[in-house]
Motif scaffolding. Structure first.
Motif, PDB file in Angstrom:
ATOM      1  N   THR A   1      40.453  11.718  78.855  1.00 35.01           N
ATOM      2  CA  THR A   1      41.063  10.394  78.957  1.00 35.01           C
ATOM      3  C   THR A   1      40.386   9.467  77.962  1.00 35.01           C
ATOM      4  O   THR A   1      39.173   9.235  78.046  1.00 35.01           O
ATOM      5  CB  THR A   1      40.926   9.831  80.377  1.00 35.01           C
ATOM      6  OG1 THR A   1      41.461  10.771  81.315  1.00 35.01           O
ATOM      7  CG2 THR A   1      41.673   8.522  80.509  1.00 35.01           C
TER       8      THR A   1
ATOM      9  N   TRP B   1      49.902  16.904  75.355  1.00 34.63           N
ATOM     10  CA  TRP B   1      49.471  18.187  75.911  1.00 34.63           C
ATOM     11  C   TRP B   1      49.863  19.346  75.002  1.00 34.63           C
ATOM     12  O   TRP B   1      50.759  19.239  74.174  1.00 34.63           O
ATOM     13  CB  TRP B   1      50.057  18.394  77.306  1.00 34.63           C
ATOM     14  CG  TRP B   1      51.548  18.541  77.350  1.00 34.63           C
ATOM     15  CD1 TRP B   1      52.266  19.714  77.373  1.00 34.63           C
ATOM     16  CD2 TRP B   1      52.524  17.488  77.373  1.00 34.63           C
ATOM     17  NE1 TRP B   1      53.613  19.456  77.422  1.00 34.63           N
ATOM     18  CE2 TRP B   1      53.803  18.092  77.424  1.00 34.63           C
ATOM     19  CE3 TRP B   1      52.440  16.098  77.369  1.00 34.63           C
ATOM     20  CZ2 TRP B   1      54.985  17.351  77.450  1.00 34.63           C
ATOM     21  CZ3 TRP B   1      53.619  15.358  77.391  1.00 34.63           C
ATOM     22  CH2 TRP B   1      54.862  15.984  77.441  1.00 34.63           C
TER      23      TRP B   1
ATOM     24  N   ILE C   1      47.563  22.870  80.767  1.00 38.32           N
ATOM     25  CA  ILE C   1      47.707  21.755  81.708  1.00 38.32           C
ATOM     26  C   ILE C   1      48.778  20.807  81.188  1.00 38.32           C
ATOM     27  O   ILE C   1      48.833  20.522  79.994  1.00 38.32           O
ATOM     28  CB  ILE C   1      46.378  21.000  81.873  1.00 38.32           C
ATOM     29  CG1 ILE C   1      45.260  21.962  82.307  1.00 38.32           C
ATOM     30  CG2 ILE C   1      46.516  19.861  82.868  1.00 38.32           C
ATOM     31  CD1 ILE C   1      43.882  21.323  82.300  1.00 38.32           C
TER      32      ILE C   1
ATOM     33  N   HIS D   1      40.951  18.184  80.281  1.00 43.38           N
ATOM     34  CA  HIS D   1      41.744  16.964  80.466  1.00 43.38           C
ATOM     35  C   HIS D   1      40.831  15.827  80.047  1.00 43.38           C
ATOM     36  O   HIS D   1      39.806  15.565  80.683  1.00 43.38           O
ATOM     37  CB  HIS D   1      42.193  16.813  81.913  1.00 43.38           C
ATOM     38  CG  HIS D   1      42.950  15.544  82.161  1.00 43.38           C
ATOM     39  ND1 HIS D   1      43.283  15.129  83.438  1.00 43.38           N
ATOM     40  CD2 HIS D   1      43.432  14.584  81.336  1.00 43.38           C
ATOM     41  CE1 HIS D   1      43.942  13.982  83.375  1.00 43.38           C
ATOM     42  NE2 HIS D   1      44.036  13.625  82.093  1.00 43.38           N
TER      43      HIS D   1
ATOM     44  N   HIS E   1      45.978  10.280  77.728  1.00 42.84           N
ATOM     45  CA  HIS E   1      45.519  11.504  78.379  1.00 42.84           C
ATOM     46  C   HIS E   1      45.801  12.697  77.458  1.00 42.84           C
ATOM     47  O   HIS E   1      46.941  12.886  77.031  1.00 42.84           O
ATOM     48  CB  HIS E   1      46.249  11.722  79.705  1.00 42.84           C
ATOM     49  CG  HIS E   1      45.974  10.681  80.731  1.00 42.84           C
ATOM     50  ND1 HIS E   1      44.968  10.798  81.663  1.00 42.84           N
ATOM     51  CD2 HIS E   1      46.576   9.482  80.970  1.00 42.84           C
ATOM     52  CE1 HIS E   1      44.964   9.730  82.443  1.00 42.84           C
ATOM     53  NE2 HIS E   1      45.928   8.912  82.038  1.00 42.84           N
TER      54      HIS E   1
ATOM     55  N   TYR F   1      50.654  10.486  77.444  1.00 41.26           N
ATOM     56  CA  TYR F   1      50.185  11.847  77.710  1.00 41.26           C
ATOM     57  C   TYR F   1      50.497  12.728  76.504  1.00 41.26           C
ATOM     58  O   TYR F   1      51.620  12.709  75.991  1.00 41.26           O
ATOM     59  CB  TYR F   1      50.869  12.438  78.948  1.00 41.26           C
ATOM     60  CG  TYR F   1      50.422  11.838  80.259  1.00 41.26           C
ATOM     61  CD1 TYR F   1      49.361  12.388  80.977  1.00 41.26           C
ATOM     62  CD2 TYR F   1      51.054  10.715  80.787  1.00 41.26           C
ATOM     63  CE1 TYR F   1      48.949  11.837  82.174  1.00 41.26           C
ATOM     64  CE2 TYR F   1      50.646  10.155  81.983  1.00 41.26           C
ATOM     65  CZ  TYR F   1      49.595  10.721  82.669  1.00 41.26           C
ATOM     66  OH  TYR F   1      49.185  10.166  83.869  1.00 41.26           O
TER      67      TYR F   1
ATOM     68  N   SER G   1      39.975  25.083  78.896  1.00 39.25           N
ATOM     69  CA  SER G   1      40.968  24.019  79.127  1.00 39.25           C
ATOM     70  C   SER G   1      40.231  22.710  79.326  1.00 39.25           C
ATOM     71  O   SER G   1      39.034  22.687  79.644  1.00 39.25           O
ATOM     72  CB  SER G   1      41.835  24.333  80.356  1.00 39.25           C
ATOM     73  OG  SER G   1      41.031  24.425  81.520  1.00 39.25           O
TER      74      SER G   1
ATOM     75  N   MET H   1      45.639  16.876  77.324  1.00 37.49           N
ATOM     76  CA  MET H   1      45.557  18.049  78.189  1.00 37.49           C
ATOM     77  C   MET H   1      45.783  19.305  77.363  1.00 37.49           C
ATOM     78  O   MET H   1      46.743  19.370  76.587  1.00 37.49           O
ATOM     79  CB  MET H   1      46.623  17.972  79.297  1.00 37.49           C
ATOM     80  CG  MET H   1      46.490  16.767  80.202  1.00 37.49           C
ATOM     81  SD  MET H   1      47.906  16.610  81.316  1.00 37.49           S
ATOM     82  CE  MET H   1      47.320  15.351  82.455  1.00 37.49           C
TER      83      MET H   1
END
Length: 479
Positions: A309, A201, A331, A307, A325, A199, A305, A327
């Motif tokens: 993948t 972000w 998020i 998200h 991921h 992840y 915004s 973000m």
């Protein structure tokens, strides 16, 4: 107006001068040794040991880049170039001997014999054309992140670095931090097992996104050459507040939050796991609300915004495919169970990277700072052999590393983010942006498959228009 300066001839392009210096030095050695203080004191660096740099984009991040090259003690800021005199003012004051231009094409044409390397710190849409023409002249290049605006451009620069044998570096300075190397050593030592999920972000954007294109204005600042600023972008009338920073949220010029922060946050996964090109990607994006009604998004603007993948194929450091991921817009992933309820989650700036392995987890903040194993107590007891050489000065040493490598010559020294690494990283991020833009074209979130060799999405052709855009007259970019 421009300032006069004494130009320094590039030795690599002037063999007769180089030979003269060498033969003169040998002759002088035959009858005397000149004390170093006669040549300029304890800190003296001979002109032949200095890298003559031309800075294209002298304000904002360009201002700090140029200053950091100079701090290495081995870079002479020979030329400055900026389309906006207001932005260039501080750099011009700091380097008064540097000759100043507004148009990089004019500077290249007139001064190409007088500099060795180019620093490119402009809006994303002009990175590739400025860097590529410099590389064609045999100049080393340092280019701010993201490397390019389009996928095709990233592939072009990656190939050009090898073809023209020049030293390259992208401006994701965290690639020189200890944290990214430390996490690679932890992973190689098996401390978190095999990683299949990551992840990344960010709290970006911190500029306007997901908004309607503003009304044009006739109040173009006299210090700004608007047409030069547009460069490779479509011709449009001037709008207020786009320059110098808010361009990031518009697809014609920027690459959104992903382009701004992705090269910092996704660099560690590339290094740790040996990732390369994307296999497939899908995205969901935040919507814009006007007067309490959902309006979707404005296609010329990046969304507020997202998200995203991305799937990367198996590497020699993973057991299978890796899912990453991304973000943005505030998020964040779910807090790991290994964190206590009151322990801080993420970096100080709202950015982070989390690796989830079969035996544990690790994460870091912006620039791979504060690398940490989870639970946090594991970090102080971690026992992994040091395998990767550290960069002196870490992130701040990113600049001096490039200068030293340029002086050493192509292939003589390692740099942290050469285009052979930065190019595939940038392509992956721009591939993710294809899914974001496809969201508007196709009316929802779909999985897009990618043919890396052909550089195209195989299951939705409409989005391929963004792989390589059309260039206006005077700013053509051809392989």
């Amino acid at each position: 107006m421009t300032e006069d300066k004494e130009t320094t001839t590039n030795e690599s392009s002037n063999p007769s001068r180089r030979d003269f210096i060498k033969s003169g030095a040998l002759a002088a050695a035959g009858f005397m040794i000149v004390p170093r203080f006669v040549l300029g004191g304890t800190g003296y660096t001979a002109p032949s040991d200095m890298l003559n740099v031309a800075g294209v984009g002298a304000g904002g991040k360009g201002e700090s880049d140029i200053a950091n090259f100079a701090k290495s003690g081995k870079a002479n800021i020979a030329f400055l170039c900026d389309v906006d005199d207001r932005q260039a003012a501080k750099s011009r004051a700091s380097f008064p001997k540097a000759k100043y231009y507004k148009d990089w094409r004019e500077m290249y044409d007139k001064e190409h014999k007088n500099f060795d390397a180019v620093s490119v710190s402009t809006p994303d849409h002009n990175h590739a054309i400025i860097a590529y023409h410099a590389m064609q002249m045999g100049k080393h290049v340092y280019v701010q992140k993201p490397l390019t605006h389009d996928i095709w451009e990233a592939r072009l620069l990656t190939d050009a670095a090898k073809k023209y044998k020049v030293v390259t570096q992208m401006g994701n300075q965290g690639a020189s931090n200890d944290g990214t190397r430390l996490m690679a050593e932890w992973y190689d030592a098996g401390l978190i097992g095999d990683v299949d999920t990551i992840y990344c972000w960010t709290n970006r954007p911190v500029w306007p996104q997901g908004i309607k294109w503003p009304d044009p204005s006739t109040n173009i600042p006299k210090e700004l050459d608007w047409d030069l600023w547009l460069g490779t972008a479509p011709k449009k009338d001037y709008v207020e507040k786009l320059v110098p920073f808010n361009w990031r949220g518009w697809w014609d010029y920027g690459t959104g939050a992903l382009g701004d922060m992705g090269c910092h946050l996704v660099e560690a996964p590339f290094r740790v796991l040996g990732l390369q090109y994307v296999k497939d990607v899908q995205a969901s994006v935040g919507s814009v609300y006007v007067d309490s009604f959902r309006k979707g998004n404005f296609p010329e603007s990046c969304p507020p915004s997202s998200h995203i993948t991305l799937t990367f194929p198996k590497t020699n450091k993973t057991k299978g495919d890796v899912t990453l991921h991304w973000m943005d817009g505030g998020i964040q992933p779910e807090r790991p169970d290994e964190l206590g309820p009151n322990e801080k989650w993420g970096g100080e700036e709202g950015n982070g990277t989390l690796f989830i392995g079969s035996k544990g987890k690790m994460y870091a903040s912006t620039y791979s700072d504060a690398a940490t194993l989870l639970p946090k107590e594991r970090t102080k007891d971690a026992n992994a052999p040091q395998k990767y050489k550290r960069v002196a000065g870490g992130a701040n040493g990113h600049y001096a590393q490039w200068v030293e490598a340029c002086l050493a010559g192509y292939g003589k020294m390692e740099v942290s983010s050469p285009f052979e690494v930065a190019g595939p990283l940038t392509e992956a991020l721009l591939m993710a942006n294809l899914a974001v833009r496809g969201h508007d074209l196709k009316g929802g979130a779909f999985k897009y498959t990618w043919d890396n060799q052909a550089m195209k999405v195989t299951n939705f052709d409409a989005v391929n228009q963004y792989v390589k855009r059309q260039y206006p007259a005077g700013f053509e970019l051809k392989a």
